[in-house]
Design an enzyme around this catalytic site. Structure first.
Site, mmCIF file in Angstrom:
data_model
loop_
_atom_site.group_PDB
_atom_site.id
_atom_site.type_symbol
_atom_site.label_atom_id
_atom_site.label_comp_id
_atom_site.label_asym_id
_atom_site.label_seq_id
_atom_site.Cartn_x
_atom_site.Cartn_y
_atom_site.Cartn_z
ATOM 1 N N SER A 66 0.830 -1.206 0.000
ATOM 2 C CA SER A 66 0.000 0.000 0.000
ATOM 3 C C SER A 66 0.863 1.254 0.000
ATOM 4 O O SER A 66 0.469 2.297 -0.528
ATOM 5 C CB SER A 66 -0.927 0.014 1.221
ATOM 6 N N SER A 67 2.077 1.170 0.564
ATOM 7 C CA SER A 67 2.968 2.330 0.656
ATOM 8 C C SER A 67 3.619 2.680 -0.673
ATOM 9 O O SER A 67 4.142 3.786 -0.833
ATOM 10 C CB SER A 67 4.084 2.061 1.682
ATOM 11 N N THR A 68 3.595 1.746 -1.625
ATOM 12 C CA THR A 68 4.302 1.949 -2.890
ATOM 13 C C THR A 68 3.385 1.796 -4.098
ATOM 14 O O THR A 68 3.862 1.647 -5.222
ATOM 15 C CB THR A 68 5.479 0.959 -3.003
ATOM 16 N N SER A 69 2.085 1.836 -3.878
ATOM 17 C CA SER A 69 1.103 1.726 -4.956
ATOM 18 C C SER A 69 0.301 3.022 -5.012
ATOM 19 O O SER A 69 -0.909 3.039 -4.822
ATOM 20 C CB SER A 69 0.190 0.516 -4.727
ATOM 21 N N CYS A 104 -2.597 11.209 1.193
ATOM 22 C CA CYS A 104 -1.412 10.489 1.664
ATOM 23 C C CYS A 104 -0.526 11.497 2.372
ATOM 24 O O CYS A 104 0.060 12.376 1.729
ATOM 25 C CB CYS A 104 -0.650 9.831 0.515
ATOM 26 N N MET A 319 1.259 5.656 8.350
ATOM 27 C CA MET A 319 0.763 6.587 7.346
ATOM 28 C C MET A 319 0.820 7.997 7.935
ATOM 29 O O MET A 319 0.493 8.201 9.097
ATOM 30 C CB MET A 319 -0.674 6.251 6.962
ATOM 31 N N GLY A 320 1.219 8.975 7.103
ATOM 32 C CA GLY A 320 1.316 10.341 7.604
ATOM 33 C C GLY A 320 -0.007 10.893 8.070
ATOM 34 O O GLY A 320 -0.091 11.587 9.094
#
Length: 397
Positions: A66-69, A104, A319-320
């Site tokens: 999820s962090s790279t999509s 994001c 997540m930020g």
């Protein structure tokens, strides 16, 4: 049989915080994709390499997490007193779906740098040295973000000695301010920071039981529960959750029922088509643990522990936007996050996550019985990984 050739689209591959994604200027997209809709979604899915039944995104720019999509589209701002409009698309890995329902927070740290380099910020507002203050309009949620981008000799400074747990190498520090991050009535959460009107609710989840939950709209809609109520300690790393299908199903069920209580969806079945929001996280009091990098985190290093799930999996760090929710909830006495941190008034907390620790501050106050938050602040870093063009088949959108 004739086949359409590939086309190339100007793009930049960037890391922001503990995420990375493909950044575009709106003006560089094919005309059909310059407007929201099926063409844009199809294009971004193909760029990232989704849907991929193998779950690897081998034939695209995604990294199978999820962090790279992730994808970002930027344009000169249409809003007064803002520099750039920032639109974020969370791309599903194994289904043909782009979720536009939230922001994001990690990639927010890269928006200012990309906007400056891409000529989207008035050059008169960019100093030769010091910090460029980039005013970002977050289009998904209608909020303002301020990025303080370091400049050296007229160029964005990307290298430095700022270390961020969850990122291997140090880089330049980028301070990010999320202004008025709570729902103000224009969002989907019912027009209140606490959509149920309560700091803590009892959430009755079939197959799980009755859980105490703090449900908050700040940064991103988030459902906080106590780790011990679902059989965890708050010290878990990814494999403890992501390698357990029953655990993932349990958290998705909690997320779906919490989404209904928050007014984000009308029926739990709708949660499958709203993967990016809300988030679900579990909190615990400080404890010793070893992070995913092997770093020892002691109870004295943190105010509380938090583990959060994104797109159905435990996040490798945080997540930020969820960090904004953590900071905001921690600043409000009586929430589960605040109680896990020891209770009382708190302007900032350091929380432990699977990759280490993170500090986030928030300014919250109560006015006429309603809680408001002026801003949340955290430090991240960002770096260009590659720039040029992405190529996709010309008939993919």
């Amino acid at each position: 049989m004739a086949h359409r050739p590939q086309i190339r689209i100007p793009a930049t591959y960037m890391r922001g915080g503990t995420s990375k994604g493909v950044f575009f200027r709106l003006q560089d997209l094919p005309e059909a994709a310059q407007q929201p809709g099926a063409a844009r979604d199809s294009l971004l899915l193909r760029v990232i390499g989704s849907p991929d039944p193998y779950g690897k995104q081998t034939d695209g720019m995604g990294g199978a997490t999820s962090s790279t999509s992730k994808t970002v589209i930027l344009a000169k701002s249409t809003q007064p007193e803002h520099d750039v409009d920032y639109l974020f698309g969370q791309v599903s890995i194994d289904t043909a779906f782009v979720d536009w329902s939230g922001n994001c927070g990690n990639l927010s740290a890269a928006v200012g740098a990309f906007a400056i380099a891409g000529g989207l910020v008035d050059p008169q507002r960019v100093p030769q040295d010091g910090f460029a203050v980039v005013r970002i309009w977050q289009s998904n949620i209608g909020k303002t973000i301020i990025a303080h981008v370091p400049m050296t000799n007229g160029e964005v400074q990307e290298t430095g000695d700022f270390e961020l747990d969850g990122v291997t190498f140090p880089a330049a520090e980028v301070q990010v301010e999320f202004l008025d991050p709570a729902d103000d009535g224009d969002g989907e959460g019912g027009g209140a920071m606490f959509p149920t009107g309560n700091l803590v609710d009892e959430l009755d989840v079939p197959g799980v039981g009755k859980l105490q939950a703090t449900m908050i709209n700040a940064g991103i809609p988030t459902i906080f529960i106590n780790a011990q109520d679902v059989g965890y300690k708050g010290t878990e790393l990814q494999e403890a959750i992501n390698g357990d299908p029953a655990a993932l199903l349990k958290f998705e069920t909690i997320r779906a029922h919490g989404a209904v209580r928050m007014g984000l969806i009308k029926h739990v079945d709708e949660a499958a088509s709203r993967q990016h929001t809300p988030k679900v996280a579990f909190v615990a009091k400080p404890a010793d643990y070893v992070s995913s990098s092997g770093k020892q985190v002691t109870a004295a290093d943190t105010d509380l522990l938090v583990r959060a799930l994104s797109m159905g999996k435990l996040h490798h760090a945080m997540m930020g936007t969820a960090a904004v929710a953590i900071g905001t909830a921690a600043a409000i006495p009586g929430t589960l996050v605040n109680l896990a941190a020891g209770g009382g008034d708190r302007a900032a907390v350091v929380f432990g996550h699977p990759s280490g620790t993170l500090r986030v501050g928030a300014e919250a106050k109560q006015i006429d019985g309603e809680w408001t938050v002026k801003k949340a602040v955290m430090s991240r870093s960002a770096r260009v990984l590659m720039e040029g063009w992405v190529r996709v088949p010309g008939d993919c959108f």
